[in-house]
Design an enzyme around this catalytic site. Structure first.
Site, PDB file in Angstrom:
ATOM      1  N   CYS A  15       0.852  -1.189   0.000  1.00 51.90           N
ATOM      2  CA  CYS A  15       0.000   0.000   0.000  1.00 51.90           C
ATOM      3  C   CYS A  15       0.886   1.236   0.000  1.00 51.90           C
ATOM      4  O   CYS A  15       1.788   1.346   0.832  1.00 51.90           O
ATOM      5  CB  CYS A  15      -0.913  -0.002   1.231  1.00 51.90           C
ATOM      6  SG  CYS A  15      -1.868   1.525   1.414  1.00 51.90           S
ATOM      7  N   CYS A  21      -0.559   6.434   6.743  1.00 50.97           N
ATOM      8  CA  CYS A  21      -1.938   6.243   7.184  1.00 50.97           C
ATOM      9  C   CYS A  21      -2.002   5.677   8.603  1.00 50.97           C
ATOM     10  O   CYS A  21      -2.680   6.220   9.464  1.00 50.97           O
ATOM     11  CB  CYS A  21      -2.675   5.330   6.211  1.00 50.97           C
ATOM     12  SG  CYS A  21      -4.213   4.638   6.845  1.00 50.97           S
ATOM     13  N   CYS A 115      -8.106   2.098  -1.057  1.00 51.82           N
ATOM     14  CA  CYS A 115      -7.638   1.448   0.166  1.00 51.82           C
ATOM     15  C   CYS A 115      -7.620  -0.055  -0.075  1.00 51.82           C
ATOM     16  O   CYS A 115      -8.615  -0.626  -0.542  1.00 51.82           O
ATOM     17  CB  CYS A 115      -8.546   1.794   1.339  1.00 51.82           C
ATOM     18  SG  CYS A 115      -8.114   0.921   2.868  1.00 51.82           S
ATOM     19  N   GLN A 239     -21.267  -5.631  11.825  1.00 49.29           N
ATOM     20  CA  GLN A 239     -19.845  -5.924  11.771  1.00 49.29           C
ATOM     21  C   GLN A 239     -19.224  -5.446  10.456  1.00 49.29           C
ATOM     22  O   GLN A 239     -19.827  -5.516   9.392  1.00 49.29           O
ATOM     23  CB  GLN A 239     -19.610  -7.426  11.917  1.00 49.29           C
ATOM     24  CG  GLN A 239     -19.984  -7.981  13.299  1.00 49.29           C
ATOM     25  CD  GLN A 239     -18.887  -7.758  14.332  1.00 49.29           C
ATOM     26  OE1 GLN A 239     -17.875  -7.130  14.073  1.00 49.29           O
ATOM     27  NE2 GLN A 239     -19.098  -8.289  15.525  1.00 49.29           N
ATOM     28  N   TYR A 268     -26.958  -7.307  25.020  1.00 45.22           N
ATOM     29  CA  TYR A 268     -26.290  -6.326  24.158  1.00 45.22           C
ATOM     30  C   TYR A 268     -26.563  -6.694  22.696  1.00 45.22           C
ATOM     31  O   TYR A 268     -25.671  -6.720  21.854  1.00 45.22           O
ATOM     32  CB  TYR A 268     -24.775  -6.305  24.399  1.00 45.22           C
ATOM     33  CG  TYR A 268     -24.336  -6.313  25.849  1.00 45.22           C
ATOM     34  CD1 TYR A 268     -24.256  -5.124  26.578  1.00 45.22           C
ATOM     35  CD2 TYR A 268     -23.983  -7.495  26.487  1.00 45.22           C
ATOM     36  CE1 TYR A 268     -23.829  -5.127  27.909  1.00 45.22           C
ATOM     37  CE2 TYR A 268     -23.564  -7.511  27.807  1.00 45.22           C
ATOM     38  CZ  TYR A 268     -23.495  -6.328  28.515  1.00 45.22           C
ATOM     39  OH  TYR A 268     -23.076  -6.338  29.823  1.00 45.22           O
ATOM     40  N   GLU A 295     -31.451  -4.786  24.548  1.00 45.57           N
ATOM     41  CA  GLU A 295     -30.511  -3.756  24.096  1.00 45.57           C
ATOM     42  C   GLU A 295     -31.038  -2.406  24.563  1.00 45.57           C
ATOM     43  O   GLU A 295     -32.235  -2.133  24.474  1.00 45.57           O
ATOM     44  CB  GLU A 295     -30.410  -3.799  22.566  1.00 45.57           C
ATOM     45  CG  GLU A 295     -29.813  -2.582  21.912  1.00 45.57           C
ATOM     46  CD  GLU A 295     -28.345  -2.415  22.233  1.00 45.57           C
ATOM     47  OE1 GLU A 295     -27.965  -1.295  22.616  1.00 45.57           O
ATOM     48  OE2 GLU A 295     -27.586  -3.396  22.109  1.00 45.57           O
ATOM     49  N   ASP A 345     -22.356 -10.074  23.724  1.00 42.33           N
ATOM     50  CA  ASP A 345     -21.333  -9.468  22.876  1.00 42.33           C
ATOM     51  C   ASP A 345     -21.215  -8.009  23.286  1.00 42.33           C
ATOM     52  O   ASP A 345     -21.728  -7.112  22.627  1.00 42.33           O
ATOM     53  CB  ASP A 345     -21.723  -9.605  21.395  1.00 42.33           C
ATOM     54  CG  ASP A 345     -20.640  -9.088  20.460  1.00 42.33           C
ATOM     55  OD1 ASP A 345     -19.538  -8.765  20.941  1.00 42.33           O
ATOM     56  OD2 ASP A 345     -20.894  -8.994  19.247  1.00 42.33           O
ATOM     57  N   CYS A 372     -14.812  -8.291  21.612  1.00 45.76           N
ATOM     58  CA  CYS A 372     -13.941  -7.521  20.733  1.00 45.76           C
ATOM     59  C   CYS A 372     -12.730  -6.996  21.493  1.00 45.76           C
ATOM     60  O   CYS A 372     -11.916  -6.258  20.936  1.00 45.76           O
ATOM     61  CB  CYS A 372     -14.710  -6.367  20.086  1.00 45.76           C
ATOM     62  SG  CYS A 372     -15.414  -5.191  21.265  1.00 45.76           S
TER      63      CYS A 372
END
Length: 415
Positions: A15, A21, A115, A239, A268, A295, A345, A372
């Site tokens: 890249c 970047c 990109c 996602q 969640y 949620e 999650d 995550c």
């Protein structure tokens, strides 16, 4: 060719923006080596926890993005996997607008024509937003002077559909030539079916503000995961890497081991993706379950209800509540309700001890924890381990190649 020239070529090879970047810090590292690094990091983080509780298992090999290079025969370096892309805007002389990526550790914008890791055409769409805004005399927001209008643009493209959604973020609601501007944005790319405006008047780094309105096209776009169709509204969580999302969700579904007439609690839950994929898999296997999603965000719950209907679930089969998950579970315990499996999650901060205690009070057969942020997950697994749950499986997934980021699925069973 000199050694110096070869080095510069190698650095720029994957890249041209690698050194300016900062978004893909590991892009120059062979992909197989990236996966080895991530596997080692997960073992260093979790093995002490396994030893502390005497959990006899090995951490699964990390699930990377597959594919072999035709030219080298080696594991190919993943490309074009991010189906959500964002740009900031900044003013330049004569009404011009800068867009691209922030240089590492700064708010200096580095221009980018394309990109390597974004979906084909995503970066070009964002660049065209700046040119269209210039043609309408719309000024970019100056974060130092706190003047101007156009702050960010976000594009999301469907992985399995030909649909896309473009959201422009502005500093106030007053958008000059709104209808004409929106129509011009809609015509940037035939995939764009929805153009929305999000209003963020607050200074700071947060991209989105509290108000969103439709400018042109449909109110949402659709995409597909694991045989389910999902309606995605402009500010809904969905996602970024859908290919690896299917890997992540399938690991979670396998870990749930749902049985006929089980009650599944999806904490969640966002727009309901994990719970609905699990309920669909169970129904397709002849083991229909009852899904309850919770949620806090009311807009996300509205999306979840739409998605349940899109996938053929009745309100009795899949119910979603706009509520605090901890308070909901505490009330369920008082009411004598049962949940056989709990899936969660949470955001990067992880869950809370209060939620984990409320979850254990329901005594689900299994808890499946998608994370995550493995560091906060490890902290939370200690709470669950102390509360009598045993870790059965821990599976890392490479959701974001070329970065140090790893997501994990932990499957726990009541001891």
């Amino acid at each position: 060719m000199s050694k110096r020239t070869r080095t510069e070529k190698d650095l720029a090879g994957p890249c041209p923006l690698m050194r300016t970047c900062g978004g893909c810090a590991w892009l120059g590292v062979p992909y197989k080596k990236q996966l080895v690094r991530k596997q080692r990091a997960m073992e260093e983080l979790f093995v002490p926890l396994l030893e502390r509780f005497g959990w006899q298992l090995e951490i699964d090999p990390i699930r990377g993005m597959g594919g072999t290079s035709e030219s080298t025969g080696k594991l190919a370096s993943p490309r074009a996997f991010r189906y959500k892309a964002t740009t900031p805007f900044a003013p330049r002389p004569n009404g011009r607008i800068a867009c691209g990526f922030y240089a590492p550790g700064t708010h200096r914008i580095v221009a980018a024509e394309d990109c390597a890791v974004e979906a084909p055409g995503a970066r070009r769409i964002l660049n065209k937003v700046a040119r269209v805004a210039e043609s309408f005399g719309i000024r970019a927001y100056d974060e130092d002077a706190q003047r101007g209008l156009l702050r960010h643009a976000i594009v999301r493209l469907g992985w399995r559909t030909g649909e896309g959604m473009l959201t422009v973020v502005t500093s106030n609601r007053d958008l000059p030539h709104a209808e004409e501007f929106a129509q011009a944005l809609l015509e940037i790319d035939p995939r764009i079916t929805c153009v929305a405006q999000n209003v963020n008047p607050r200074p700071g780094n947060a991209i989105l503000g509290p108000e969103t309105r439709l400018l042109a096209g449909a109110p949402s776009m659709q995409d597909e995961l694991l045989g389910c169709t999902f309606s995605i509204s402009p500010t809904a969580f969905y996602q970024t890497n859908p290919q690896q999302t299917e890997v992540l969700y399938q690991l979670a579904i396998d870990g749930m081991a749902l049985e006929a007439e089980d009650a599944l609690f999806d904490a969640y839950c966002g727009s309901g993706t994990i719970g609905l994929c699990a309920a669909r898999a169970a129904a397709d296997a002849g083991r229909a379950v009852r899904l309850q999603g919770v949620e806090k965000n009311e807009a996300s719950v509205a999306d979840a209800r739409t998605n349940a209907e899109l996938n053929g679930f009745t309100p009795h089969e899949a119910t979603f509540a706009a509520d605090d998950a901890t308070a909901f579970l505490r009330q369920a315990a008082r009411d004598g309700d049962r949940y056989d499996v709990i899936a969660l999650d949470p955001p990067r901060a992880g869950s809370t001890s209060a939620f984990l205690e409320a979850a254990m009070a329901i005594s689900p057969r299994r808890i499946v924890y998608i994370s995550c942020n493995p560091a906060t997950q490890a902290r939370d697994l200690e709470v669950l381990g102390a509360g009598g749950y045993r870790l059965l499986r821990l599976s890392p997934v490479d959701m974001f190649p070329h970065t140090e980021h790893v997501e994990t699925v932990a499957v726990l069973e009541r001891a």
